[in-house]
Design an enzyme around this catalytic site. Structure first.
Site, PDB file in Angstrom:
ATOM      1  N   ASP A   2      39.795  40.755  41.603  1.00 55.98           N
ATOM      2  CA  ASP A   2      39.138  40.123  42.742  1.00 55.98           C
ATOM      3  C   ASP A   2      38.160  41.052  43.447  1.00 55.98           C
ATOM      4  O   ASP A   2      37.735  40.776  44.560  1.00 55.98           O
ATOM      5  CB  ASP A   2      40.182  39.614  43.747  1.00 55.98           C
ATOM      6  CG  ASP A   2      41.042  40.744  44.311  1.00 55.98           C
ATOM      7  OD1 ASP A   2      40.911  41.894  43.841  1.00 55.98           O
ATOM      8  OD2 ASP A   2      41.845  40.480  45.223  1.00 55.98           O
TER       9      ASP A   2
ATOM     10  N   CYS B 179      40.376  45.823  42.713  1.00 63.43           N
ATOM     11  CA  CYS B 179      41.347  46.355  41.755  1.00 63.43           C
ATOM     12  C   CYS B 179      41.576  47.856  41.915  1.00 63.43           C
ATOM     13  O   CYS B 179      42.710  48.330  41.771  1.00 63.43           O
ATOM     14  CB  CYS B 179      40.944  46.019  40.321  1.00 63.43           C
ATOM     15  SG  CYS B 179      39.408  46.778  39.764  1.00 63.43           S
TER      16      CYS B 179
ATOM     17  N   HIS C 280      37.247  47.445  35.443  1.00 61.94           N
ATOM     18  CA  HIS C 280      38.562  47.147  36.003  1.00 61.94           C
ATOM     19  C   HIS C 280      39.476  48.368  35.991  1.00 61.94           C
ATOM     20  O   HIS C 280      39.486  49.146  35.040  1.00 61.94           O
ATOM     21  CB  HIS C 280      39.212  46.030  35.195  1.00 61.94           C
ATOM     22  CG  HIS C 280      40.406  45.413  35.856  1.00 61.94           C
ATOM     23  ND1 HIS C 280      40.293  44.551  36.932  1.00 61.94           N
ATOM     24  CD2 HIS C 280      41.724  45.547  35.619  1.00 61.94           C
ATOM     25  CE1 HIS C 280      41.504  44.163  37.303  1.00 61.94           C
ATOM     26  NE2 HIS C 280      42.389  44.770  36.524  1.00 61.94           N
TER      27      HIS C 280
END
Length: 223
Positions: free
Chosen positions: A92, A95, A201
């Site tokens: 979102d 991370c 990520h």
């Protein structure tokens, strides 16, 4: 796993408990929330690897789908090779802060507190970081205050400095397997273990079998 920078996508259930004041002591929280720290064992698994000297930097260009897929496969192989597992963070935009909060406070839900402390570090120690930021520094700090704004290697350095932590990052990069980030001018008192996939990520790292089961966040009151 590509993240969405929209603040509207951030769930209210992820917000830091409002009963905890802004001036809370992160070391106190960590001591309360930590339930057995196995992270010290991880260093032995990667002790033979040469870490790459860390230079704080903002995020670079996100790779295309094909390159990102190859990078993810490379990271998966490295995790298996060194007997590591990821606790997966929500994609979102928070991370990095979720992964840091998991390592520091044993709960990704404290990502707002982690972000707040890192932004304080950036704001109050400008001279340490502004040389790495290719934009107006005040604008950069203001941007980092926003939920959903991606963390970068500048915020990782600020996290290491703020929390007195050595941050160990296993990456998906072809030529950079392992990065160590040390706090400036102090001896680290803890280790934080993260995985980093393809500029996209972050996840929280554990030894195989040690990944915690997600539980509802407890409430803590400070007086």
């Amino acid at each position: 796993m590509t993240e969405n920078n929209s603040n509207a996508s951030v769930s209210s259930s992820s917000s830091l408990n409002s009963s905890i004041p802004d001036t809370e002591d992160d070391h106190t929280i960590a001591s309360i929330l930590a339930e057995g720290n196995s992270q010290g064992r991880l260093g032995k698994r990667l002790s033979h690897l040469d870490s790459v000297p860390h230079t704080p930097r903002v995020n670079s260009e996100i790779p295309d789908v094909n390159d990102a897929t190859l990078d993810h496969e490379r990271l998966s192989i490295r995790l298996a090779t060194y007997g590591l597992e990821e606790l997966h963070m929500e994609g979102d935009g928070n991370c990095q802060f979720r992964a840091l909060a998991d390592q520091l406070f044993r709960s990704p839900d404290y990502h707002k507190h982690a972000r707040k402390q890192i932004v304080k570090q950036l704001k109050h120690h400008r001279k340490l970081y502004e040389g790495y930021v290719p934009m107006k520094y005040r604008s950069y700090v203001k941007k980092m205050k926003k939920l959903g704004e991606w963390g970068d290697h500048v915020t990782l350095q600020a996290a290491a400095d703020r929390f007195g932590a050595k941050i160990c990052v296993l990456t998906s990069f072809r030529d950079t397997c392992y990065i160590e980030i040390f706090p400036k001018d102090m001896t680290p008192t803890r280790e934080i273990w993260l995985s980093f996939w393809s500029e996209v990520h972050y996840n929280s790292l554990y030894a195989n079998g040690d990944v915690p089961t997600k539980v509802a966040r407890k409430r803590f009151w400070f007086f």
